[in-house]
Design a protein around this motif. Structure first.
Motif, PDB file in Angstrom:
ATOM      1  N   HIS A 294      33.048  62.542  73.243  1.00 33.82           N
ATOM      2  CA  HIS A 294      32.774  61.265  73.900  1.00 33.82           C
ATOM      3  C   HIS A 294      32.851  61.389  75.426  1.00 33.82           C
ATOM      4  O   HIS A 294      33.904  61.684  75.975  1.00 33.82           O
ATOM      5  CB  HIS A 294      33.743  60.200  73.393  1.00 33.82           C
ATOM      6  N   TRP A 332      37.404  62.383  75.222  1.00 32.48           N
ATOM      7  CA  TRP A 332      38.007  62.471  73.895  1.00 32.48           C
ATOM      8  C   TRP A 332      36.962  62.891  72.882  1.00 32.48           C
ATOM      9  O   TRP A 332      35.772  62.898  73.182  1.00 32.48           O
ATOM     10  CB  TRP A 332      38.728  61.182  73.506  1.00 32.48           C
ATOM     11  N   HIS A 581      27.721  52.327  75.063  1.00 26.23           N
ATOM     12  CA  HIS A 581      27.942  53.773  75.215  1.00 26.23           C
ATOM     13  C   HIS A 581      26.664  54.542  74.931  1.00 26.23           C
ATOM     14  O   HIS A 581      26.124  54.457  73.830  1.00 26.23           O
ATOM     15  CB  HIS A 581      29.046  54.213  74.242  1.00 26.23           C
ATOM     16  N   HIS A 630      24.711  53.143  71.720  1.00 19.40           N
ATOM     17  CA  HIS A 630      25.290  52.156  70.790  1.00 19.40           C
ATOM     18  C   HIS A 630      26.498  51.432  71.338  1.00 19.40           C
ATOM     19  O   HIS A 630      27.064  51.800  72.364  1.00 19.40           O
ATOM     20  CB  HIS A 630      25.646  52.844  69.461  1.00 19.40           C
ATOM     21  N   HIS A 632      30.321  50.629  71.293  1.00 21.64           N
ATOM     22  CA  HIS A 632      31.476  51.421  70.859  1.00 21.64           C
ATOM     23  C   HIS A 632      32.568  50.577  70.229  1.00 21.64           C
ATOM     24  O   HIS A 632      33.673  51.063  69.985  1.00 21.64           O
ATOM     25  CB  HIS A 632      32.044  52.275  71.987  1.00 21.64           C
TER      26      HIS A 632
HETATM   27 CU1  C2O Z   1      32.395  57.703  71.097  1.00 22.52          CU
HETATM   28 CU2  C2O Z   1      28.659  57.510  69.571  1.00 22.52          CU
HETATM   29  O1  C2O Z   1      30.531  57.575  70.280  1.00 22.52           O
END
Ligand code: C2O
Ligand code: CU
Length: 660
Positions: A294, A332, A581, A630, A632
């Motif tokens: 991420h 992360w 995100h 998308h 999050h």
């Molecule tokens: Cu932390 Cu598609 O995501």
């Protein structure tokens, strides 16, 4: 007035309008002319108030008002005008002589009043169920439904009935037919269509992220390097996903999905130049697991999106991820297969790329397990003893679906980095709340203050959501001076105002930190209007979280070419916060609600779009691949709020309709 308040006000006006018109009609039919007249007298100004609130919303942005202006208001105004002209005078007369039968309950009064009620209700339903964008199909079906209700109430003479019924049926059928027109599968954002077109210019040859001769390239071939950069080392990890019972610091045991038996999973650390090599094994996580990095812009084939960049790693199987640590910061990792459940259950961990700061450097992923807030694996405060004068860096990571508010008391501090990117000129902070979006990261930095003589209490306390002490810093020795003016560590922090990130730090006019601005020429523009509505999610109809009225996987894929400068507008028409995100790219914030940030440039990978907000962000398409884009709040993503961003010429061998 803020847009979210306007939206609430408009909703209220719509409900009152509907209730008043329907109520007036019913009261008239029940021969209560006085009551009917007062409801009518309320309905007219309520309708006008609705006109006002819709007008105000349209000023805030067309996305907030479009279906109201084109469908709801015309229906309301036409029926309302007829009702006022036909029913108004008759009702006034009847109210003066309530004992005289026949005038209030006559069809000339009841039908127009009820019809306006139907129209108002239909407008409300259109907004709540379909929203933006209004389509011809939706408009015609709505008109047909209202007309049907009117006909059922009215029972006109047979000639009229036949003609009106026929017209209504035709309208409804046309509307229904339009609903079955095939939907566009891609959204080019106004850019040049196909790579073949670009190739004729010859200018981008070989830099398009395409195959050798400009042919298509499979996402599975877009992988990390085999060796570290000169001077770097290989950081090898093996993460085995399995179910386990974890024990929190209080002794409470929680059934979890873990990496190597721990939740969060093992921290992954590296220095710039290192090659990170992670072997993912799945022992017994039935639905499968992947690793998504991420905020770290890895090559697309390493991005861990099931069905798009790889298949989910099923029990007994493994997948090896490899990427170069090329940027410092706090990040992360988490599974992207059934990610809402998987992350909630514990399939996540921290990724920190150094150099780490000298002094104390603590990484605190914040997560909710079994209803309790957990910091790392502590469900009680983390106690740290630190020598006064030591620099402290606190890396906060929100691994939940909703934002958390943090406050740091006892010492002034700085917010030095957001989402892995250092801010420019971050000023000293004291007595403010920091709202960290789901998926986001904040790095805080301060110098450990000395303690007053005779006290062994913590001098700096990080609190989460104003109640829970997350980390307590206690000095290793006492002193006689204390930091002047700073908030005390035990102060009540709930009243502290929230830091506005768009006004924090110092602006930069251009250069690496600000390579483009709202005035740049954009190759592609995309608009995402977030809302709730009835839509198909993976073939199942549900009250989904939608983007432009559709849900995953039917939201058109956004198409870009390598090198494009892309502008993305994200609008929240709903009543919930959406932490947006985009995979594979950091975005530069151009504006929020039409206002450009006045502080440090803001490079984010996750930004909270709150109800009524409009964000303008931009990025340069320099990471060829297929990417998720998308919300999050992973349960929203699960209920439809996800789409793909694809580079021209990149293909996937997987089915592509899955994103975890
Ligand atoms: Cu932390 Cu598609 O995501
Ligand atoms: Cu959301």
């Amino acid at each position: 007035m803020a847009t979210d308040q306007l939206m609430a006000l408009d909703l209220l006006a719509a409900v009152v309008t509907t209730a008043a018109w329907l109520g007036a009609g019913v009261a008239a039919a029940l021969r209560r002319p006085r009551l009917a007249l007062s409801l009518f007298a309320a309905a007219v100004p309520a309708s006008l108030a609705r006109v006002g609130s819709v007008f105000a919303l349209s000023r805030a942005g067309w996305w907030f008002a479009q279906e109201k202006v084109t469908v709801a208001l015309p229906l309301l105004l036409v029926t309302g005008l007829v009702a006022t002209v036909l029913a108004g005078p008759r009702l006034a007369l009847a109210a003066r002589r309530p004992s005289e039968p026949g005038s209030a309950e006559s069809p000339a009064v009841v039908v127009p009043l009820l019809s306006t009620g139907y129209a108002a209700a239909a407008g409300l339903v259109v907004t709540l169920v379909f929203g933006y964008p209004a389509t011809w199909s939706m408009a015609l079906i709505t008109v047909a439904i209202v007309a049907t209700a009117v006909l059922v109430t009215w029972r006109p003479a047979s000639v009229w009935r036949r003609t009106a019924t026929a017209a209504t049926t035709v309208t409804g059928l046309i509307g229904a037919g339009l609903a079955f027109l095939p939907a566009e599968a891609t959204d080019t954002g106004g850019g040049m269509g196909h790579p073949a077109i670009r190739d004729t210019h010859g200018e981008h040859e070989g830099h398009e992220g395409l195959g050798e001769r400009g042919g298509p390239v499979a996402v599975t071939s877009l992988r990390g390097p085999a060796a570290p950069a000169p001077g770097g080392t290989i950081r090898r990890y093996t993460l085995t996903a399995r179910t386990a019972t974890i024990t929190l610091s209080s002794g409470q045991r929680v059934a979890a999905w873990t990496f190597n038996g721990q939740a969060p999973g093992p921290p992954i650390t590296a220095a710039v130049g290192d090659l990170v090599e992670v072997r993912l094994r799945n022992a017994d996580i039935g639905p499968g697991v992947t690793l998504h990095w991420h905020g770290y812009d890895v090559p697309s084939g390493e991005d861990g999106v099931p069905g798009l960049t790889q298949e989910a790693t099923l029990p007994g199987r493994e997948f090896v991820y490899r990427f170069l640590a090329d940027r410092t910061g706090t990040y992360w990792y988490h599974t992207h297969e059934v990610s809402d459940r998987g992350v909630r259950m514990g399939l996540y961990g921290t990724l920190v790329v150094g150099p780490r700061s000298t002094g104390v450097d603590v990484t605190v992923p914040v997560h909710t397990f079994a209803g309790r807030l957990v910091f790392g694996d502590h469900d009680q405060p983390i106690d740290q003893r630190v020598a006064p004068g030591t620099p402290v860096r606190l890396r906060l990571i929100n691994t939940d679906n909703t934002p958390h508010r943090f406050t740091l008391g006892g010492t002034p501090y700085r917010l030095v980095s957001v989402d892995g990117t250092d801010l420019n000129g971050p000023g000293e902070l004291d007595r403010v709340g920091l709202r960290l979006p789901a998926g986001g990261r904040y790095d805080l930095s301060f110098t450990m203050p000395p303690a007053p003589a005779g006290s062994s209490a913590p001098v700096a306390v990080l609190k989460a959501d104003d109640r829970t002490a997350a980390v307590r810093f206690t000095p290793t020795m006492e002193s006689t001076s204390i930091a002047p003016g700073a908030a005390r560590s035990d102060e009540d922090t709930s009243g502290w105002p929230e830091l506005d990130l768009t006004r924090y730090g110092t602006a930069v006019a251009n250069g690496d930190a600000m390579p483009f601005s709202a005035a740049s020429r954009f190759d592609r523009r995309f608009t995402l209007v977030l809302d709730r509505g009835l839509a198909l999610v993976g073939g199942r109809p549900m009250y989904a979280h939608t983007v432009n009225g559709r849900a995953f996987p039917s939201i058109p894929t956004q198409m870009v070419s390598t090198g494009d400068l892309v502008r993305m507008t994200v609008v929240n028409r709903g009543r919930e916060t959406h932490p947006w995100h985009l995979h594979g790219h950091r975005v530069l914030v151009l504006a929020r609600d039409g206002r450009a940030p006045s502080g440090s440039p803001l490079w984010l990978d996750t930004f909270d779009v709150r109800p009524g907000e409009v964000w303008e962000v931009a990025f340069r398409a320099t990471n060829p691949g297929l990417w998720m884009n998308h919300c999050h709040n992973l349960s929203h993503a699960d209920q439809g709020m996800a789409l793909h961003l694809a580079y021209e010429g990149v293909t996937t061998p997987f089915h592509g309709t899955h994103g975890g």
